[in-house]
Enzyme design. Structure first.
Site, short mmCIF file in Angstrom:
data_model
loop_
_atom_site.label_atom_id
_atom_site.label_comp_id
_atom_site.label_asym_id
_atom_site.label_seq_id
_atom_site.Cartn_x
_atom_site.Cartn_y
_atom_site.Cartn_z
N LYS A 64 0.84 -1.22 0.00
CA LYS A 64 0.00 0.00 0.00
C LYS A 64 0.87 1.27 0.00
O LYS A 64 0.65 2.18 -0.78
CB LYS A 64 -0.92 0.01 1.24
N ARG B 114 -9.24 1.00 9.23
CA ARG B 114 -8.76 -0.36 9.51
C ARG B 114 -9.73 -1.15 10.36
O ARG B 114 -9.45 -2.30 10.68
CB ARG B 114 -7.45 -0.24 10.28
N ARG C 142 11.79 -6.19 3.97
CA ARG C 142 11.67 -4.73 3.90
C ARG C 142 12.75 -4.05 4.74
O ARG C 142 13.06 -4.47 5.85
CB ARG C 142 10.29 -4.29 4.41
N ARG D 266 12.00 -2.42 10.42
CA ARG D 266 10.99 -1.95 11.37
C ARG D 266 10.80 -2.98 12.48
O ARG D 266 10.82 -4.17 12.23
CB ARG D 266 9.65 -1.73 10.63
N ARG E 87 0.13 -9.19 13.34
CA ARG E 87 -0.48 -8.18 12.46
C ARG E 87 -1.43 -8.83 11.45
O ARG E 87 -2.47 -8.28 11.12
CB ARG E 87 0.62 -7.38 11.74
P1 AP5 Z 1 4.95 -1.68 1.69
O1 AP5 Z 1 4.56 -0.78 0.58
O2 AP5 Z 1 5.79 -1.13 2.78
O3 AP5 Z 1 3.63 -2.41 2.24
P2 AP5 Z 1 2.44 -1.84 3.09
O4 AP5 Z 1 1.19 -2.50 2.59
O5 AP5 Z 1 2.45 -0.34 3.12
O6 AP5 Z 1 2.85 -2.47 4.48
P3 AP5 Z 1 2.89 -1.90 5.95
O7 AP5 Z 1 3.56 -2.96 6.77
O8 AP5 Z 1 3.46 -0.52 6.00
O9 AP5 Z 1 1.39 -1.86 6.24
P4 AP5 Z 1 0.74 -1.94 7.57
O10 AP5 Z 1 -0.64 -1.66 7.12
O11 AP5 Z 1 0.90 -3.12 8.40
O12 AP5 Z 1 1.57 -0.85 8.40
P5 AP5 Z 1 1.27 0.66 8.72
O13 AP5 Z 1 2.56 1.39 8.61
O14 AP5 Z 1 0.08 1.17 8.00
O15 AP5 Z 1 5.67 -2.95 1.04
C1 AP5 Z 1 6.24 -3.97 1.84
C2 AP5 Z 1 7.56 -4.45 1.20
O16 AP5 Z 1 7.30 -5.07 -0.06
C3 AP5 Z 1 8.53 -3.32 0.92
O17 AP5 Z 1 9.83 -3.80 1.19
C4 AP5 Z 1 8.37 -3.01 -0.57
O18 AP5 Z 1 9.58 -2.59 -1.11
C5 AP5 Z 1 7.96 -4.37 -1.14
N1 AP5 Z 1 6.94 -4.29 -2.20
C6 AP5 Z 1 5.82 -3.52 -2.16
N2 AP5 Z 1 5.06 -3.73 -3.25
C7 AP5 Z 1 5.72 -4.66 -3.98
C8 AP5 Z 1 5.42 -5.32 -5.21
N3 AP5 Z 1 4.30 -5.04 -5.92
N4 AP5 Z 1 6.29 -6.24 -5.67
C9 AP5 Z 1 7.42 -6.53 -4.96
N5 AP5 Z 1 7.76 -5.94 -3.79
C10 AP5 Z 1 6.92 -5.03 -3.30
O19 AP5 Z 1 0.85 0.54 10.26
C11 AP5 Z 1 1.77 0.16 11.26
C12 AP5 Z 1 1.05 0.09 12.59
O20 AP5 Z 1 0.49 1.37 12.93
C13 AP5 Z 1 -0.16 -0.88 12.66
O21 AP5 Z 1 0.24 -2.20 12.92
C14 AP5 Z 1 -0.96 -0.25 13.80
O22 AP5 Z 1 -0.42 -0.57 15.05
C15 AP5 Z 1 -0.77 1.25 13.58
N6 AP5 Z 1 -1.82 1.81 12.73
C16 AP5 Z 1 -1.67 2.37 11.49
N7 AP5 Z 1 -2.85 2.76 11.00
C17 AP5 Z 1 -3.78 2.46 11.95
C18 AP5 Z 1 -5.19 2.59 12.01
N8 AP5 Z 1 -5.90 3.12 11.01
N9 AP5 Z 1 -5.82 2.15 13.13
C19 AP5 Z 1 -5.14 1.62 14.16
N10 AP5 Z 1 -3.81 1.45 14.16
C20 AP5 Z 1 -3.12 1.86 13.05
#
Ligand code: AP5
Length: 218
Positions: free
Chosen positions: A16, A91, A130, A163, A174
């Protein structure tokens, strides 16, 4: 608020953040990532950051009231008028209802919810490989998107980190949280006819092309 309003929905590691950054560049739409905002609050040592830290480190969701207030503040800023990509919000069904109420109040409905349908094997591979830049937020992958120099950010030269929540046991937590609390949003948005699914297992370029095609037909 006018412009295109997009939600990216999908499990951790689906891509994402990576694809939101590209769409933001190619389509000129603001990228709002709740994960990035929360991590910057932790780094800055704010009250919100202190309250959010233990939830994030253990792979749990930060409580709805904190995140909803944070997004409400963000969506009140003038730069959202040209549209935005929400990455990581909503979420939970509660968060989705709160967003709906905010957008109804400003008479600016969501354009589309793009679901990244991604298999578990791909997720584990992406998250375990990552590496992130703690300074400018750029994400890399040790095999898929390696930096030019191992361990160093191409853009700002900082040392890359893994991370804390990308440890195998936290990834499992997660994913569990995603299935229990976030996956119900697929049904929620299907009912509202705003959901479109893309194949999150695709590599960067084909997936980006698929996303661009979806946006063209809106
Ligand atoms: P990446 O783009 O980083 O994936 P992502 O979907 O953004 O993954 P996240 O782990 O950041 O999502 P998340 O939803 O768990 O974490 P968030 O930061 O929102 O890609 C991943 C890897 O794959 C990278 O290395 C990239 O290079 C590679 N890649 C990507 N696309 C690719 C492709 N097509 N092909 C090949 N390689 C690829 O949230 C973190 C924490 O914050 C949560 O756990 C929670 O505690 C809190 N939080 C955030 N938002 C909320 C909310 N709304 N409510 C409550 N808690 C929240």
């Amino acid at each position: 608020m006018t412009g295109l309003r997009i939600v990216l929905l999908g499990p951790p590691g689906a891509g994402k953040g990576t694809h939101a950054k590209v769409l933001s560049r190619t389509h000129g739409i603001l990228h709002i990532s709740t994960g990035d905002i929360l991590r910057s609050q932790i780094q800055a040592g704010t009250e919100l950051g202190k309250r959010a830290k233990s939830f994030i480190d253990s792979g749990k969701l930060v409580p709805d009231d904190l995140v909803v207030e944070m997004i409400q503040d963000r969506l009140n800023r003038p730069d959202v008028q040209k549209g935005f990509i929400l990455d990581g919000f909503p979420r939970t069904v509660e968060q989705a209802k709160a967003l709906e109420a905010m957008l109804e109040a400003s008479k600016t409905p969501l354009g589309v919810v793009l679901e990244f349908a991604t298999s578990e094997a791909v997720i584990v591979n992406r998250l375990s490989g990552r590496r992130a830049c703690p300074k400018c937020g750029t994400n890399y992958h040790i095999r898929n998107i390696p930096p030019k120099q191992e361990g160093i950010c191409d853009l700002c030269g900082s040392a890359l980190i893994q991370r804390k929540d990308d440890k195998p046991e936290t990834i499992r937590e997660r994913l569990k949280v995603y299935h229990e609390q976030t996956a119900p949003l697929i049904k929620f948005y299907k009912k509202r006819k705003t959901l479109r699914a893309v194949n999150g297992d695709l590599e960067i370029e084909p997936l980006q092309a698929e996303l661009a095609k979806q946006l063209q037909t809106l």
